[in-house]
Enzyme design. Structure first.
Site, PDB file in Angstrom:
ATOM      1  N   LEU A  65      -4.021  17.441 -36.469  1.00  0.00           N
ATOM      2  CA  LEU A  65      -3.314  18.630 -36.957  1.00  0.00           C
ATOM      3  C   LEU A  65      -3.057  19.614 -35.816  1.00  0.00           C
ATOM      4  O   LEU A  65      -3.681  19.526 -34.758  1.00  0.00           O
ATOM      5  CB  LEU A  65      -4.154  19.270 -38.067  1.00  0.00           C
ATOM      6  CG  LEU A  65      -4.335  18.365 -39.298  1.00  0.00           C
ATOM      7  CD1 LEU A  65      -5.522  18.801 -40.147  1.00  0.00           C
ATOM      8  CD2 LEU A  65      -3.052  18.342 -40.117  1.00  0.00           C
ATOM      9  N   PRO A  66      -2.162  20.604 -36.042  1.00  0.00           N
ATOM     10  CA  PRO A  66      -1.796  21.496 -34.934  1.00  0.00           C
ATOM     11  C   PRO A  66      -2.943  22.338 -34.371  1.00  0.00           C
ATOM     12  O   PRO A  66      -3.131  22.387 -33.158  1.00  0.00           O
ATOM     13  CB  PRO A  66      -0.713  22.394 -35.538  1.00  0.00           C
ATOM     14  CG  PRO A  66      -0.168  21.633 -36.703  1.00  0.00           C
ATOM     15  CD  PRO A  66      -1.305  20.812 -37.223  1.00  0.00           C
ATOM     16  N   THR A  94      -6.607  19.121 -31.096  1.00  0.00           N
ATOM     17  CA  THR A  94      -7.203  19.997 -30.071  1.00  0.00           C
ATOM     18  C   THR A  94      -7.376  21.367 -30.700  1.00  0.00           C
ATOM     19  O   THR A  94      -6.387  22.019 -31.053  1.00  0.00           O
ATOM     20  CB  THR A  94      -6.273  20.120 -28.846  1.00  0.00           C
ATOM     21  OG1 THR A  94      -6.036  18.816 -28.318  1.00  0.00           O
ATOM     22  CG2 THR A  94      -6.907  20.989 -27.772  1.00  0.00           C
ATOM     23  N   LYS A 169     -12.420  18.600 -23.384  1.00  0.00           N
ATOM     24  CA  LYS A 169     -10.942  18.609 -23.349  1.00  0.00           C
ATOM     25  C   LYS A 169     -10.414  19.899 -22.699  1.00  0.00           C
ATOM     26  O   LYS A 169      -9.549  19.853 -21.830  1.00  0.00           O
ATOM     27  CB  LYS A 169     -10.429  18.466 -24.788  1.00  0.00           C
ATOM     28  CG  LYS A 169      -9.000  18.854 -25.026  1.00  0.00           C
ATOM     29  CD  LYS A 169      -8.051  17.717 -24.827  1.00  0.00           C
ATOM     30  CE  LYS A 169      -6.611  18.225 -24.892  1.00  0.00           C
ATOM     31  NZ  LYS A 169      -5.643  17.237 -24.531  1.00  0.00           N
ATOM     32  N   LYS A 244      -1.309  26.392 -24.795  1.00  0.00           N
ATOM     33  CA  LYS A 244      -2.239  26.384 -25.943  1.00  0.00           C
ATOM     34  C   LYS A 244      -3.660  26.053 -25.455  1.00  0.00           C
ATOM     35  O   LYS A 244      -4.627  26.731 -25.804  1.00  0.00           O
ATOM     36  CB  LYS A 244      -1.784  25.338 -26.972  1.00  0.00           C
ATOM     37  CG  LYS A 244      -2.784  25.130 -28.094  1.00  0.00           C
ATOM     38  CD  LYS A 244      -2.511  23.907 -28.960  1.00  0.00           C
ATOM     39  CE  LYS A 244      -3.750  23.616 -29.809  1.00  0.00           C
ATOM     40  NZ  LYS A 244      -3.616  22.499 -30.700  1.00  0.00           N
TER      41      LYS A 244
HETATM   42  P1  NAD Z   1       2.801  18.000 -34.387  1.00  0.00           P
HETATM   43  O1  NAD Z   1       3.119  19.391 -34.721  1.00  0.00           O
HETATM   44  O2  NAD Z   1       3.877  17.062 -33.951  1.00  0.00           O
HETATM   45  O3  NAD Z   1       2.041  17.290 -35.631  1.00  0.00           O
HETATM   46  C1  NAD Z   1       1.173  17.934 -36.510  1.00  0.00           C
HETATM   47  C2  NAD Z   1       1.461  17.425 -37.908  1.00  0.00           C
HETATM   48  O4  NAD Z   1       0.528  17.995 -38.816  1.00  0.00           O
HETATM   49  C3  NAD Z   1       2.854  17.816 -38.416  1.00  0.00           C
HETATM   50  O5  NAD Z   1       3.566  16.637 -38.783  1.00  0.00           O
HETATM   51  C4  NAD Z   1       2.570  18.728 -39.606  1.00  0.00           C
HETATM   52  O6  NAD Z   1       3.519  18.590 -40.651  1.00  0.00           O
HETATM   53  C5  NAD Z   1       1.200  18.224 -40.031  1.00  0.00           C
HETATM   54  N1  NAD Z   1       0.450  19.193 -40.822  1.00  0.00           N
HETATM   55  C6  NAD Z   1       0.214  20.510 -40.576  1.00  0.00           C
HETATM   56  N2  NAD Z   1      -0.550  21.046 -41.550  1.00  0.00           N
HETATM   57  C7  NAD Z   1      -0.810  20.051 -42.426  1.00  0.00           C
HETATM   58  C8  NAD Z   1      -1.531  19.971 -43.648  1.00  0.00           C
HETATM   59  N3  NAD Z   1      -2.151  21.040 -44.153  1.00  0.00           N
HETATM   60  N4  NAD Z   1      -1.573  18.789 -44.298  1.00  0.00           N
HETATM   61  C9  NAD Z   1      -0.953  17.694 -43.792  1.00  0.00           C
HETATM   62  N5  NAD Z   1      -0.238  17.709 -42.632  1.00  0.00           N
HETATM   63  C10 NAD Z   1      -0.173  18.865 -41.972  1.00  0.00           C
HETATM   64  O7  NAD Z   1       1.645  18.064 -33.270  1.00  0.00           O
HETATM   65  P2  NAD Z   1       1.206  16.908 -32.250  1.00  0.00           P
HETATM   66  O8  NAD Z   1       2.012  16.987 -31.001  1.00  0.00           O
HETATM   67  O9  NAD Z   1       1.115  15.619 -32.990  1.00  0.00           O
HETATM   68  O10 NAD Z   1      -0.267  17.410 -31.878  1.00  0.00           O
HETATM   69  C11 NAD Z   1      -1.360  17.290 -32.779  1.00  0.00           C
HETATM   70  C12 NAD Z   1      -2.613  17.752 -32.068  1.00  0.00           C
HETATM   71  O11 NAD Z   1      -2.828  16.958 -30.897  1.00  0.00           O
HETATM   72  C13 NAD Z   1      -2.550  19.205 -31.588  1.00  0.00           C
HETATM   73  O12 NAD Z   1      -3.807  19.799 -31.803  1.00  0.00           O
HETATM   74  C14 NAD Z   1      -2.219  19.081 -30.109  1.00  0.00           C
HETATM   75  O13 NAD Z   1      -2.705  20.167 -29.358  1.00  0.00           O
HETATM   76  C15 NAD Z   1      -2.945  17.794 -29.749  1.00  0.00           C
HETATM   77  N6  NAD Z   1      -2.391  17.064 -28.595  1.00  0.00           N
HETATM   78  C16 NAD Z   1      -1.056  16.886 -28.464  1.00  0.00           C
HETATM   79  C17 NAD Z   1      -0.558  16.191 -27.366  1.00  0.00           C
HETATM   80  C18 NAD Z   1       0.928  15.964 -27.205  1.00  0.00           C
HETATM   81  O14 NAD Z   1       1.347  15.536 -26.111  1.00  0.00           O
HETATM   82  N7  NAD Z   1       1.755  16.228 -28.205  1.00  0.00           N
HETATM   83  C19 NAD Z   1      -1.437  15.659 -26.408  1.00  0.00           C
HETATM   84  C20 NAD Z   1      -2.815  15.822 -26.596  1.00  0.00           C
HETATM   85  C21 NAD Z   1      -3.284  16.528 -27.701  1.00  0.00           C
END
Ligand code: NAD
Length: 298
Positions: A65-66, A94, A169, A244
Site C-alpha cells: 500500500l502507499p 514502505t 530500508k 518520500k
Molecule cells: P501505487 O500507488 O502504484 O499502488 C498502491 C495501490 O494500493 C494502489 O493500486 C491503490 O489503489 C491501492 N490502495 C490504496 N489504499 C487501498 C485500500 N484501502 N485497499 C485496497 N487497495 C488500496 O504504489 P506502488 O508504486 O505500488 O508502491 C507501493 C509501496 O511500495 C509504497 O509504499 C512505495 O513507497 C513502495 N515502493 C515502491 C517502489 C516503486 O518503485 N514504485 C519501490 C520500492 C518500494
C-alpha cells in the site's frame, strides 16, 4: 501451495501478486482500483470484492500500500478479525517505523504473527521477481514469511525485530539519496574543471570515490552502464519516491535523536527538485540537472 490474500495491486503489488500466482499459490486479490484488479485477474489472481473478503480463510496475507495510514486502516478494518489467526501477515509497503511497530504489536495482541517486509528494487524487479526484502519480526514469523517472499524476490534478509525492515530500508535509501547527490555534484564540478566525464568515471571507479550511485547508476548520460540518464531520466526510481523515503528517514532520525546533516540536506534538495522544479516523475538521478546551473538557467 497456499491460499494468499493480496491487498494493493499498484505498480509494485501487481507484479508481486502475479509472481505468487505464477508460483502456484491461490491468490485472492483486492485493490480499490477496478483497473488494477482486472490486471491482477489477467495475471492469474482471483479478484475479491473487498479486502476483508480477500483474506477469508487464507494462510498468508500480503499488503503493498502507499503509506502508513493505508496500512493501519486496512489491517484494523479488514484483516484483524477477518483473516484466520493462523495466517502469516506480511506488509511490504514502505512506511514509518513507528506505524510498522504499532501494527505488528496490534497483530500480536490479536494472535497473529506479522512481519514488516519493505523492498528494494522498482517496478521491473517486482515484475521479474527479483526484489530484495528487508524483513522485521520475530524469528518464527520470519521463517513463515520467508517462502512467500522468496517467490517474489531474489534476496530475503532478516533485519531484526518488528520494524527493523523499515529501519533498514530508510537507512539504505538515506545513504542512496545522499550518495547520488554527492555523485551528481562531483560530475558537474569535474566537467567544469575540464575533466572528461568518462575519464573521471574510469578513475573514480578505481579510486576511493567509488560508490553504487556512480558505478551502477551513473547520472551522466553515456557514461557507465545504461541507466535512466540515457533515457532522459525517465523510468527508474522516481524522485517523488526518493523524497518520500527521505522524509521517513528524517522522521525516524528525529525520533531517536540521530544527527543526520547529510540526510537533511538530501531531503531539502529532493524537495526542491521534486516539488519546486517539477522533477517528481523523473528518475532520482535527474537531480544532476538541478545541480548544473547551465541547465537551471534554461
Ligand atoms: P501505487 O500507488 O502504484 O499502488 C498502491 C495501490 O494500493 C494502489 O493500486 C491503490 O489503489 C491501492 N490502495 C490504496 N489504499 C487501498 C485500500 N484501502 N485497499 C485496497 N487497495 C488500496 O504504489 P506502488 O508504486 O505500488 O508502491 C507501493 C509501496 O511500495 C509504497 O509504499 C512505495 O513507497 C513502495 N515502493 C515502491 C517502489 C516503486 O518503485 N514504485 C519501490 C520500492 C518500494
Amino acid at each position: 501451495m497456499a491460499r494468499v490474500g493480496f491487498i494493493g495491486l499498484g505498480n509494485m503489488g501487481g507484479g508481486m501478486a502475479a509472481n505468487l500466482a505464477k508460483a502456484g499459490h491461490d491468490v485472492r486479490a483486492f485493490d480499490l482500483s477496478a483497473e488494477a484488479l482486472q490486471r491482477a485477474q489477467a495475471a492469474g489472481c482471483k479478484p475479491a470484492t473487498s479486502a476483508a473478503e480477500a483474506v477469508q480463510d487464507v494462510e498468508a496475507v500480503v499488503t503493498m500500500l502507499p503509506a502508513g495510514k493505508h496500512v493501519r486502516e486496512v489491517y484494523e478494518t479488514s484483516v484483524f478479525g477477518q483473516a484466520p489467526t493462523g495466517a502469516i501477515l506480511m506488509d511490504c509497503s514502505t512506511i514509518d517505523v513507528g506505524t510498522a511497530r504499532e501494527v505488528i504489536a496490534s497483530a500480536a495482541g490479536q494472535g497473529y504473527a506479522m512481519v514488516d517486509a519493505p523492498v528494494s528494487g522498482g517496478i521491473a524487479a517486482a515484475e521479474a521477481g527479483t526484489l530484495t526484502f528487508m524483513v522485521g519480526g520475530e524469528s518464527e514469523a520470519f521463517a513463515r514469511a520467508n517462502p512467500f517472499l522468496q517467490n517474489m524476490g531474489k534476496a530475503v534478509i532478516h533485519a531484526g525485530g518488528p520494524g527493523s525492515g523499515q529501519a533498514a530500508k530508510i537507512c539504505n535509501n538515506m545513504l542512496l539519496g545522499a550518495s547520488m547527490i554527492a555523485t551528481c555534484e562531483t560530475f558537474v564540478m569535474a566537467q567544469k574543471l575540464g575533466l572528461d566525464p568518462q575519464t573521471f568515471f574510469d578513475i573514480a571507479s578505481k579510486a576511493s570515490g567509488q560508490n553504487w550511485s556512480m558505478t551502477s547508476y551513473c547520472p551522466v548520460p553515456g557514461v557507465g552502464p545504461e541507466t535512466p540518464a540515457d533515457r532522459n531520466y525517465d523510468g527508474g526510481f522516481a524522485a517523488a519516491l526518493m523524497l518520500k523515503d527521505l522524509r521517513l528517514a528524517m522522521e525516524a532520525a528525529q525520533s531517536v535523536d540521530a544527527y543526520t546533516p547529510m540526510g537533511a540536506s538530501a531531503e531539502e534538495l529532493y524537495t526542491r527538485f521534486a516539488e519546486k522544479l517539477g522533477g517528481a516523475g523523473k528518475d532520482f538521478s535527474g537531480i544532476i540537472k538541478m545541480l548544473d546551473d547551465s541547465w537551471v538557467a534554461q
